[in-house]
Scaffold this motif. Structure first.
Motif, PDB file in Angstrom:
ATOM      1  N   THR A 465       0.779  -0.836   0.067  1.00 49.50           N
ATOM      2  CA  THR A 465       0.050   0.258  -0.425  1.00 49.50           C
ATOM      3  C   THR A 465       1.483   1.128   0.163  1.00 49.50           C
ATOM      4  O   THR A 465       2.083   0.956   0.231  1.00 49.50           O
ATOM      5  N   GLY A 466       0.211   2.282   0.152  1.00 46.41           N
ATOM      6  CA  GLY A 466       0.679   3.446  -0.347  1.00 46.41           C
ATOM      7  C   GLY A 466       0.971   3.821  -1.806  1.00 46.41           C
ATOM      8  O   GLY A 466       0.591   3.380  -3.012  1.00 46.41           O
ATOM      9  N   SER A 467       1.829   5.045  -2.258  1.00 45.12           N
ATOM     10  CA  SER A 467       2.102   5.640  -3.310  1.00 45.12           C
ATOM     11  C   SER A 467       2.688   5.161  -4.389  1.00 45.12           C
ATOM     12  O   SER A 467       2.414   5.490  -5.811  1.00 45.12           O
ATOM     13  N   SER A 468       3.268   4.033  -4.198  1.00 42.82           N
ATOM     14  CA  SER A 468       3.815   2.705  -5.198  1.00 42.82           C
ATOM     15  C   SER A 468       2.647   2.052  -5.888  1.00 42.82           C
ATOM     16  O   SER A 468       2.513   1.352  -6.863  1.00 42.82           O
ATOM     17  N   VAL A 469       1.659   1.915  -5.155  1.00 45.28           N
ATOM     18  CA  VAL A 469      -0.046   1.450  -6.419  1.00 45.28           C
ATOM     19  C   VAL A 469      -0.551   2.155  -7.347  1.00 45.28           C
ATOM     20  O   VAL A 469      -1.177   1.692  -7.816  1.00 45.28           O
ATOM     21  N   PHE A 470      -0.430   3.402  -6.787  1.00 42.33           N
ATOM     22  CA  PHE A 470      -0.753   4.786  -8.329  1.00 42.33           C
ATOM     23  C   PHE A 470      -0.374   4.201  -9.441  1.00 42.33           C
ATOM     24  O   PHE A 470       0.249   4.107  -9.873  1.00 42.33           O
ATOM     25  N   PRO A 471      -1.495   3.668 -10.358  1.00 45.47           N
ATOM     26  CA  PRO A 471      -1.390   3.208 -11.504  1.00 45.47           C
ATOM     27  C   PRO A 471      -1.080   4.702 -12.399  1.00 45.47           C
ATOM     28  O   PRO A 471      -0.089   5.352 -12.706  1.00 45.47           O
ATOM     29  N   THR A 472      -1.344   6.242 -12.339  1.00 45.32           N
ATOM     30  CA  THR A 472      -1.863   7.280 -12.322  1.00 45.32           C
ATOM     31  C   THR A 472      -1.962   8.443 -11.184  1.00 45.32           C
ATOM     32  O   THR A 472      -1.853   7.968 -10.148  1.00 45.32           O
TER      33      THR A 472
END
Length: 498
Positions: A465-472
């Motif tokens: 979890t966290g910003s590493s999972v953001f696709p965009t």
């Protein structure tokens, strides 16, 4: 409770229902969701309660793409994580950010805004923000006796950000965790790797080591990586005993699509055409509705689609009187700006405009292991941040739109280096220190690392979890959104664990 892991006997085995790696905003917020429950939760934090140089040095790495800030100075490796120095700007992603944009390859989330919205509301008090309301800037401006800019709503609009104090998670939530009966935070605990079964489909334990101290293991039913956009992929890649390419990396996706906001500060300087213009809604913080707000500028969804742009935002800042360097006198002809708007040739007031822009997702931008070793003998990371010609063209057009709009309003003329030389990046171009995209969320393991519930593809009890999972990454700061996603994951795991 807090436990200094340096006091453990070497070889100790700790057991839990849930092991969360990392005690920053995500790890702390998620752990507190289980406070008082019947689940035993272990949180592993690399540092202690204060900054320690040797622990911080574990963040060192190298840039092999476009250089930006040294990797050890834009993150903090102690209890509370990077919230110990974050700025506190908060705004949720827009519904539009979750959609597939056919002009942007690899865009689109597997989840919708409506699935995330309830968790955004729950995140507000965690970040010490006011009531969850980001659609009332005009109403609040009226209450404050201020006005929004008379923008052409076919181009730019004013939107609202909330301002966190900013919340220092390591201070704000320390006592609550100290008093918890079922949450144990192990300090000075550096995860070396996650140990899996022979098929790498199930994590059995985490191997943990202290600097100048013991090594021990944590066995848990479920594991969550919450160490940020650079360390999440590093731990997965280091965990390669059963999976030679690293956990969840069957399709070479771990560490790919690394992205960060592109900042140009300043993007423009607006030499104002007259005195008395009031920009304080945008340049100052305002207390209202049990919170603190300020205004920013961004493009409408219609303009973004029409011109096939990525998302961007503009912050306004007061500047000292300066000599204007007006360019683009054609702006008045292009946009019918009032002829009375003069070109300034003597000192006058001005507004500085800073831009943050979403780059296009790029599979060739990455975080990977280098051949350099830290003092545990583990491989450090190297980061390849890339900014493409398409991003340059996007930034050029976004800044041009802003310059044209200030001219159309009759407020002044813009100086912007990128408009003088559209083939070159301006001097004040850098990254936002928002490390995103390296374990992106997808419905397909060939295009992502985690599924819609943040579970790593092919591993039945490992979550990221966290910003590493953001696709965009949209145009807004990540913290509000990444905490919301961690609450969503907490609810999912509560259901899974029963």
């Amino acid at each position: 409770m807090f436990i200094d892991a340096r006091t453990l006997a070497s070889g100790t085995s700790v057991e839990a229902d849930l092991c969360i790696v990392g005690a920053g905003a995500v790890g702390i917020a998620m752990a507190l969701e289980y406070n008082g429950s019947d689940k035993k939760v272990v949180v592993l934090e690399s540092g202690g309660f204060d900054y320690e140089a040797r622990t911080q040095s574990l963040y060192t790495g190298s840039h092999v793409g476009r250089p930006t800030y040294p990797l050890e100075i834009n993150r903090l490796r102690y209890f509370g994580g990077t919230t110990n120095h974050w700025a506190g700007h908060c705004r949720p992603f827009d519904q539009f950010d979750f959609s597939v944009r056919d002009w942007i390859p690899h865009s689109g989330w597997p989840i919708t805004y409506e699935e995330v919205r309830p968790y955004l509301e729950r995140t507000q008090p965690i970040l010490e923000l006011g009531k969850y309301d980001y659609d009332s800037l005009d109403e609040y401006a009226n209450q404050l006796g201020l006005e929004t800019l008379p923008l052409d709503s076919d181009r730019l609009i004013s939107v609202m950000k909330h301002q966190s104090p900013p919340t220092r998670f390591g201070t704000k939530y320390r006592q609550e965790l100290k008093e918890s009966k079922n949450i144990s935070v192990f300090l000075h605990s550096n995860v070396q790797e996650l140990i899996s079964n022979e098929s790498a489909s199930h994590i059995t334990s985490a191997a943990v080591a202290c600097i100048d101290g013991p090594s021990y293991t944590v066995k848990a039913k479920n594991f969550v990586l919450a160490t940020g956009g650079l360390e999440n992929p590093r731990i997965m890649l280091l965990s390669n005993k059963s999976a030679p390419n690293g956990l969840g990396n069957e399709h070479d996706m771990v560490g790919r699509f690394y992205t960060d906001h592109l900042l140009i500060r300043p993007a423009l300087d607006i030499s104002l055409s007259r005195k008395g213009l009031n920009f304080s809604l945008y340049t100052n913080l305002h207390k209202i509705n049990d919170g603190t707000i300020f205004g920013i500028l961004t493009a409408t969804e219609e303009l973004t689609r029409r011109e096939k742009l990525t998302r961007f935002r503009f912050h306004l800042y007061d500047t000292k009187p300066m000599y204007g360097r007006p360019i683009g006198g054609v702006f008045s002809k292009l946009d019918n700006a009032p002829e009375k708007t003069p070109l300034l040739k003597k000192p006058g007031t001005s507004i500085s405009v800073h831009m943050a822009m979403e780059p296009r997702p790029n599979p060739d931008a990455f975080v990977r292991l280098s051949d350099k070793l830290d003092f545990f003998g583990q491989r450090k990371i190297e980061v390849n941040w890339q900014v493409t010609d398409a991003d340059l063209a996007n930034a050029h057009r976004a800044i041009e739109i802003c310059a044209l709009e200030f001219a159309r309003m009759g407020y002044g003329r813009a100086y912007a280096p990128i408009l003088e030389d559209p083939d070159q990046w301006p001097r004040y171009f850098t990254s936002g220190k928002h490390h995103c995209g390296t374990t992106r969320m997808s419905d397909d393991p060939k295009t992502g690392v985690v599924d819609r519930n943040c579970k790593v593809f092919g591993v039945d009890n490992l979550y990221v979890t966290g910003s590493s999972v953001f696709p965009t990454i949209g145009h807004t700061n990540p913290t509000l959104n990444l905490v919301a996603l961690s609450l969503r994951l907490a609810d999912h795991l509560k259901e899974r664990m029963g």
